[in-house]
Scaffold this active site. Sequence first.
Site, PDB file in Angstrom:
ATOM      1  N   GLU A 116       0.826  -1.220   0.000  1.00  0.00           N
ATOM      2  CA  GLU A 116       0.000   0.000   0.000  1.00  0.00           C
ATOM      3  C   GLU A 116       0.859   1.269   0.000  1.00  0.00           C
ATOM      4  O   GLU A 116       0.363   2.351   0.282  1.00  0.00           O
ATOM      5  CB  GLU A 116      -0.946   0.025   1.209  1.00  0.00           C
ATOM      6  CG  GLU A 116      -1.893  -1.148   1.329  1.00  0.00           C
ATOM      7  CD  GLU A 116      -2.922  -1.260   0.209  1.00  0.00           C
ATOM      8  OE1 GLU A 116      -2.954  -0.384  -0.686  1.00  0.00           O
ATOM      9  OE2 GLU A 116      -3.678  -2.244   0.221  1.00  0.00           O
ATOM     10  N   HIS A 139      -2.757   2.657   8.191  1.00  0.00           N
ATOM     11  CA  HIS A 139      -3.857   1.864   7.648  1.00  0.00           C
ATOM     12  C   HIS A 139      -4.044   0.640   8.518  1.00  0.00           C
ATOM     13  O   HIS A 139      -3.068  -0.022   8.883  1.00  0.00           O
ATOM     14  CB  HIS A 139      -3.549   1.453   6.202  1.00  0.00           C
ATOM     15  CG  HIS A 139      -4.475   0.398   5.684  1.00  0.00           C
ATOM     16  ND1 HIS A 139      -5.826   0.594   5.566  1.00  0.00           N
ATOM     17  CD2 HIS A 139      -4.246  -0.873   5.275  1.00  0.00           C
ATOM     18  CE1 HIS A 139      -6.391  -0.506   5.093  1.00  0.00           C
ATOM     19  NE2 HIS A 139      -5.452  -1.418   4.916  1.00  0.00           N
ATOM     20  N   HIS A 141      -7.306  -2.473  10.063  1.00  0.00           N
ATOM     21  CA  HIS A 141      -8.601  -3.134   9.852  1.00  0.00           C
ATOM     22  C   HIS A 141      -9.362  -3.232  11.181  1.00  0.00           C
ATOM     23  O   HIS A 141      -9.612  -4.339  11.670  1.00  0.00           O
ATOM     24  CB  HIS A 141      -8.389  -4.549   9.298  1.00  0.00           C
ATOM     25  CG  HIS A 141      -7.571  -4.640   8.050  1.00  0.00           C
ATOM     26  ND1 HIS A 141      -6.957  -5.810   7.632  1.00  0.00           N
ATOM     27  CD2 HIS A 141      -7.270  -3.723   7.096  1.00  0.00           C
ATOM     28  CE1 HIS A 141      -6.321  -5.605   6.494  1.00  0.00           C
ATOM     29  NE2 HIS A 141      -6.476  -4.341   6.146  1.00  0.00           N
ATOM     30  N   GLU A 169     -17.330  12.830  22.508  1.00  0.00           N
ATOM     31  CA  GLU A 169     -16.133  13.536  22.039  1.00  0.00           C
ATOM     32  C   GLU A 169     -15.883  13.416  20.533  1.00  0.00           C
ATOM     33  O   GLU A 169     -14.991  14.075  20.006  1.00  0.00           O
ATOM     34  CB  GLU A 169     -14.891  13.096  22.835  1.00  0.00           C
ATOM     35  CG  GLU A 169     -14.408  11.707  22.536  1.00  0.00           C
ATOM     36  CD  GLU A 169     -15.095  10.645  23.382  1.00  0.00           C
ATOM     37  OE1 GLU A 169     -14.465   9.598  23.604  1.00  0.00           O
ATOM     38  OE2 GLU A 169     -16.255  10.840  23.816  1.00  0.00           O
TER      39      GLU A 169
END
Length: 271
Positions: A116, A139, A141, A169
Amino acid sequence: MKNILTAPFVEEMRQTTANMYRLGWDERNGGNISYLLEESQVAEYLDMNQVIRTIPLGFDASTIIGKIFLVTGTGKYFKNILDKPEENLGIVRIAKDGVTAELLWGYTDGGKFTSEFPAHLMSHMARLSVDPENRVIMHTHPTNTLAMTYVHELNERTFTHTLWEMCTECVVVFPDGIGILPWMLCGTNSIGEATAEKMKKFRLVVWGMHGIYGAGKTMDETFGLIETVEKAAQIYMLTAHLPRVNTIKDTEMQELAEFFGVNYRKDFLNL
Ligand code: 2HA
Ligand code: ZN
Protein backbone atom coordinates in the site's frame (compact mmCIF):
# COMPACT_ATOMS: atom_id res chain seq x y z
CA MET A 1 26.58 6.76 15.42
CA LYS A 2 23.80 5.72 17.78
CA ASN A 3 22.05 2.35 17.60
CA ILE A 4 18.96 2.68 15.39
CA LEU A 5 17.03 0.31 17.65
CA THR A 6 17.15 3.01 20.33
CA ALA A 7 15.67 5.67 18.03
CA PRO A 8 12.39 7.06 19.41
CA PHE A 9 10.70 6.73 15.98
CA VAL A 10 11.54 3.00 15.79
CA GLU A 11 10.36 2.53 19.37
CA GLU A 12 7.07 4.32 18.61
CA MET A 13 6.52 2.12 15.57
CA ARG A 14 7.20 -1.06 17.57
CA GLN A 15 4.90 -0.07 20.44
CA THR A 16 2.09 1.21 18.22
CA THR A 17 1.99 -1.84 15.96
CA ALA A 18 2.10 -4.18 18.99
CA ASN A 19 -0.77 -2.24 20.51
CA MET A 20 -2.81 -2.40 17.30
CA TYR A 21 -2.15 -6.12 17.00
CA ARG A 22 -3.36 -6.69 20.57
CA LEU A 23 -6.53 -4.73 19.78
CA GLY A 24 -7.24 -7.28 17.05
CA TRP A 25 -7.10 -4.75 14.23
CA ASP A 26 -4.16 -6.22 12.34
CA GLU A 27 -4.58 -9.90 11.69
CA ARG A 28 -1.86 -11.68 9.71
CA ASN A 29 -0.25 -9.06 7.41
CA GLY A 30 -3.17 -6.64 7.75
CA GLY A 31 -2.33 -2.99 8.22
CA ASN A 32 0.61 -0.76 7.38
CA ILE A 33 2.15 2.47 8.67
CA SER A 34 4.49 5.02 7.17
CA TYR A 35 6.25 7.69 9.20
CA LEU A 36 7.90 10.68 7.53
CA LEU A 37 11.25 11.42 9.20
CA GLU A 38 13.56 14.41 9.11
CA GLU A 39 17.01 13.74 7.64
CA SER A 40 18.59 15.19 10.81
CA GLN A 41 16.67 12.66 12.96
CA VAL A 42 17.88 9.70 10.90
CA ALA A 43 21.47 10.94 10.46
CA GLU A 44 22.06 10.42 14.20
CA TYR A 45 21.67 6.68 13.60
CA LEU A 46 22.51 5.89 9.97
CA ASP A 47 25.14 6.82 7.39
CA MET A 48 22.95 8.66 4.90
CA ASN A 49 25.38 7.86 2.05
CA GLN A 50 25.10 4.13 2.51
CA VAL A 51 22.30 2.75 0.37
CA ILE A 52 21.77 -0.99 1.00
CA ARG A 53 19.75 -1.51 -2.20
CA THR A 54 17.24 0.27 -4.38
CA ILE A 55 13.61 -0.76 -4.81
CA PRO A 56 11.30 0.39 -7.65
CA LEU A 57 8.30 2.39 -6.39
CA GLY A 58 5.99 1.62 -9.31
CA PHE A 59 4.74 5.20 -9.53
CA ASP A 60 6.00 8.75 -9.75
CA ALA A 61 6.90 10.36 -6.44
CA SER A 62 8.99 13.17 -7.91
CA THR A 63 7.35 15.82 -5.72
CA ILE A 64 8.85 14.19 -2.61
CA ILE A 65 12.38 13.36 -3.77
CA GLY A 66 14.74 13.00 -0.82
CA LYS A 67 11.99 12.41 1.73
CA ILE A 68 12.68 9.61 4.21
CA PHE A 69 10.08 7.19 5.59
CA LEU A 70 10.03 4.47 8.20
CA VAL A 71 7.60 1.93 6.70
CA THR A 72 6.17 -1.46 7.61
CA GLY A 73 7.15 -4.27 5.22
CA THR A 74 4.96 -6.05 2.69
CA GLY A 75 3.64 -9.42 3.86
CA LYS A 76 4.92 -8.72 7.38
CA TYR A 77 2.86 -9.23 10.50
CA PHE A 78 2.32 -6.42 13.04
CA LYS A 79 2.54 -9.25 15.59
CA ASN A 80 6.26 -9.66 14.85
CA ILE A 81 7.47 -6.05 14.63
CA LEU A 82 8.14 -5.64 18.35
CA ASP A 83 10.59 -8.56 18.46
CA LYS A 84 12.11 -8.26 14.99
CA PRO A 85 11.98 -4.64 13.88
CA GLU A 86 14.89 -4.85 11.41
CA GLU A 87 13.23 -7.62 9.41
CA ASN A 88 9.70 -6.19 9.42
CA LEU A 89 10.42 -2.47 9.07
CA GLY A 90 12.52 -0.43 6.66
CA ILE A 91 13.78 3.12 6.31
CA VAL A 92 13.67 4.29 2.70
CA ARG A 93 14.51 7.53 0.92
CA ILE A 94 12.84 8.59 -2.32
CA ALA A 95 15.68 8.64 -4.87
CA LYS A 96 16.53 11.51 -7.20
CA ASP A 97 14.78 9.80 -10.12
CA GLY A 98 11.47 9.98 -8.21
CA VAL A 99 10.53 6.39 -9.07
CA THR A 100 12.92 4.43 -6.87
CA ALA A 101 13.32 4.03 -3.11
CA GLU A 102 16.76 3.74 -1.53
CA LEU A 103 16.84 1.33 1.39
CA LEU A 104 18.86 2.79 4.29
CA TRP A 105 17.95 0.25 6.95
CA GLY A 106 15.75 -2.80 7.54
CA TYR A 107 13.90 -5.40 5.44
CA THR A 108 16.87 -7.62 6.31
CA ASP A 109 15.35 -10.75 4.79
CA GLY A 110 15.23 -9.15 1.34
CA GLY A 111 11.74 -7.71 1.76
CA LYS A 112 10.32 -4.37 0.80
CA PHE A 113 7.79 -1.75 1.85
CA THR A 114 4.04 -2.40 2.12
CA SER A 115 2.04 -3.04 -1.04
CA GLU A 116 0.00 0.00 0.00
CA PHE A 117 3.01 2.31 -0.31
CA PRO A 118 1.41 4.15 -3.30
CA ALA A 119 -1.63 4.99 -1.13
CA HIS A 120 0.70 6.03 1.70
CA LEU A 121 2.98 8.27 -0.35
CA MET A 122 0.11 9.85 -2.27
CA SER A 123 -1.69 10.44 1.05
CA HIS A 124 1.45 12.00 2.56
CA MET A 125 1.66 14.37 -0.43
CA ALA A 126 -2.03 15.25 -0.13
CA ARG A 127 -1.91 15.84 3.65
CA LEU A 128 1.33 17.86 3.43
CA SER A 129 -0.36 20.14 0.89
CA VAL A 130 -2.99 21.07 3.50
CA ASP A 131 -1.00 20.45 6.71
CA PRO A 132 2.80 20.85 6.46
CA GLU A 133 3.17 19.17 9.87
CA ASN A 134 1.62 15.85 8.88
CA ARG A 135 4.01 12.94 9.48
CA VAL A 136 2.07 9.70 9.85
CA ILE A 137 -0.20 7.66 7.56
CA MET A 138 -1.76 4.61 9.22
CA HIS A 139 -3.86 1.86 7.65
CA THR A 140 -5.58 -0.81 9.71
CA HIS A 141 -8.60 -3.13 9.85
CA PRO A 142 -10.41 -2.17 13.09
CA THR A 143 -13.12 -4.76 13.72
CA ASN A 144 -16.18 -2.64 14.44
CA THR A 145 -15.37 0.02 11.86
CA LEU A 146 -15.11 -2.74 9.27
CA ALA A 147 -18.34 -4.36 10.50
CA MET A 148 -20.13 -1.02 10.24
CA THR A 149 -19.23 -0.71 6.54
CA TYR A 150 -21.39 -3.82 5.94
CA VAL A 151 -24.53 -2.52 7.63
CA HIS A 152 -24.41 1.27 7.30
CA GLU A 153 -24.76 3.16 4.03
CA LEU A 154 -21.39 4.31 2.71
CA ASN A 155 -22.27 7.98 2.61
CA GLU A 156 -19.74 10.40 4.12
CA ARG A 157 -22.38 12.67 5.65
CA THR A 158 -24.56 10.00 7.25
CA PHE A 159 -21.65 7.73 8.25
CA THR A 160 -19.90 10.63 9.99
CA HIS A 161 -23.17 11.75 11.58
CA THR A 162 -23.84 8.27 12.97
CA LEU A 163 -20.33 8.12 14.48
CA TRP A 164 -20.65 11.61 15.96
CA GLU A 165 -23.85 10.45 17.71
CA MET A 166 -22.10 7.48 19.35
CA CYS A 167 -19.60 9.22 21.65
CA THR A 168 -19.72 12.73 23.01
CA GLU A 169 -16.13 13.54 22.04
CA CYS A 170 -16.38 12.32 18.42
CA VAL A 171 -17.35 15.65 16.85
CA VAL A 172 -14.46 17.27 18.71
CA VAL A 173 -11.88 14.58 17.81
CA PHE A 174 -12.74 14.35 14.11
CA PRO A 175 -14.72 17.51 13.30
CA ASP A 176 -13.58 17.20 9.66
CA GLY A 177 -15.54 13.93 9.41
CA ILE A 178 -14.84 10.71 7.56
CA GLY A 179 -14.12 10.34 3.85
CA ILE A 180 -15.37 7.10 2.33
CA LEU A 181 -14.35 5.00 -0.66
CA PRO A 182 -16.44 2.12 -1.95
CA TRP A 183 -14.83 -1.33 -2.11
CA MET A 184 -11.85 -1.06 -4.43
CA LEU A 185 -8.96 -3.32 -5.33
CA CYS A 186 -6.22 -2.65 -2.76
CA GLY A 187 -2.49 -2.32 -3.40
CA THR A 188 -3.04 -0.36 -6.61
CA ASN A 189 -2.18 3.15 -7.72
CA SER A 190 -5.92 3.81 -8.33
CA ILE A 191 -6.91 3.23 -4.70
CA GLY A 192 -3.88 5.33 -3.75
CA GLU A 193 -5.03 8.22 -5.93
CA ALA A 194 -8.61 7.96 -4.66
CA THR A 195 -7.43 7.87 -1.02
CA ALA A 196 -5.13 10.85 -1.53
CA GLU A 197 -7.95 12.85 -3.13
CA LYS A 198 -10.06 12.26 0.01
CA MET A 199 -7.08 13.08 2.24
CA LYS A 200 -7.15 16.67 0.97
CA LYS A 201 -10.39 17.11 2.94
CA PHE A 202 -10.33 14.40 5.61
CA ARG A 203 -7.75 12.98 8.04
CA LEU A 204 -9.74 9.74 8.11
CA VAL A 205 -10.75 7.70 5.07
CA VAL A 206 -12.77 4.50 5.36
CA TRP A 207 -12.26 1.86 2.69
CA GLY A 208 -15.61 0.06 2.41
CA MET A 209 -15.44 -3.62 3.46
CA HIS A 210 -11.68 -3.29 4.08
CA GLY A 211 -10.52 -0.86 6.77
CA ILE A 212 -9.47 2.69 7.47
CA TYR A 213 -6.71 5.21 6.77
CA GLY A 214 -5.73 7.87 9.27
CA ALA A 215 -3.31 10.79 9.01
CA GLY A 216 -1.72 12.94 11.70
CA LYS A 217 1.20 14.93 13.02
CA THR A 218 2.26 12.22 15.46
CA MET A 219 1.82 8.49 15.92
CA ASP A 220 -0.34 9.10 18.99
CA GLU A 221 -2.59 11.60 17.26
CA THR A 222 -3.13 9.30 14.28
CA PHE A 223 -3.74 6.25 16.46
CA GLY A 224 -6.10 8.30 18.64
CA LEU A 225 -8.18 9.34 15.64
CA ILE A 226 -8.67 5.75 14.50
CA GLU A 227 -9.20 4.54 18.07
CA THR A 228 -12.01 7.08 18.53
CA VAL A 229 -13.72 6.05 15.29
CA GLU A 230 -13.41 2.41 16.29
CA LYS A 231 -14.94 3.09 19.73
CA ALA A 232 -17.88 4.92 18.13
CA ALA A 233 -18.32 2.10 15.59
CA GLN A 234 -18.34 -0.38 18.47
CA ILE A 235 -21.15 1.50 20.22
CA TYR A 236 -23.00 1.57 16.91
CA MET A 237 -22.59 -2.18 16.39
CA LEU A 238 -23.72 -2.83 19.99
CA THR A 239 -26.85 -0.73 19.59
CA ALA A 240 -27.84 -0.67 15.90
CA HIS A 241 -30.22 -3.63 16.27
CA LEU A 242 -31.86 -2.26 19.45
CA PRO A 243 -34.55 0.44 19.73
CA ARG A 244 -32.81 3.82 20.14
CA VAL A 245 -34.24 5.53 23.21
CA ASN A 246 -31.68 8.34 23.60
CA THR A 247 -29.20 10.07 21.36
CA ILE A 248 -26.91 13.09 21.17
CA LYS A 249 -28.90 15.73 19.31
CA ASP A 250 -27.53 17.79 16.43
CA THR A 251 -27.87 20.98 18.49
CA GLU A 252 -25.78 19.31 21.22
CA MET A 253 -23.07 18.34 18.74
CA GLN A 254 -23.06 21.95 17.55
CA GLU A 255 -22.75 23.09 21.18
CA LEU A 256 -19.78 20.74 21.70
CA ALA A 257 -18.00 21.84 18.53
CA GLU A 258 -18.47 25.49 19.39
CA PHE A 259 -17.47 25.09 23.03
CA PHE A 260 -14.22 23.33 22.04
CA GLY A 261 -13.66 25.74 19.15
CA VAL A 262 -13.22 23.15 16.39
CA ASN A 263 -13.83 23.79 12.72
CA TYR A 264 -16.48 21.17 12.03
CA ARG A 265 -18.48 20.06 9.00
CA LYS A 266 -21.67 22.03 9.71
CA ASP A 267 -23.12 20.55 6.53
CA PHE A 268 -22.94 17.09 8.17
CA LEU A 269 -25.43 18.20 10.87
CA ASN A 270 -29.19 18.63 10.49
CA LEU A 271 -29.60 22.03 12.06
O1 2HA B 1 -0.79 -4.81 4.02
O2 2HA B 1 -3.76 -4.25 4.91
O3 2HA B 1 -4.50 -3.41 2.50
C1 2HA B 1 -1.95 -5.53 4.15
C2 2HA B 1 -3.14 -4.67 3.95
C3 2HA B 1 -3.50 -4.35 2.59
ZN1 ZN C 1 -5.68 -3.44 4.45
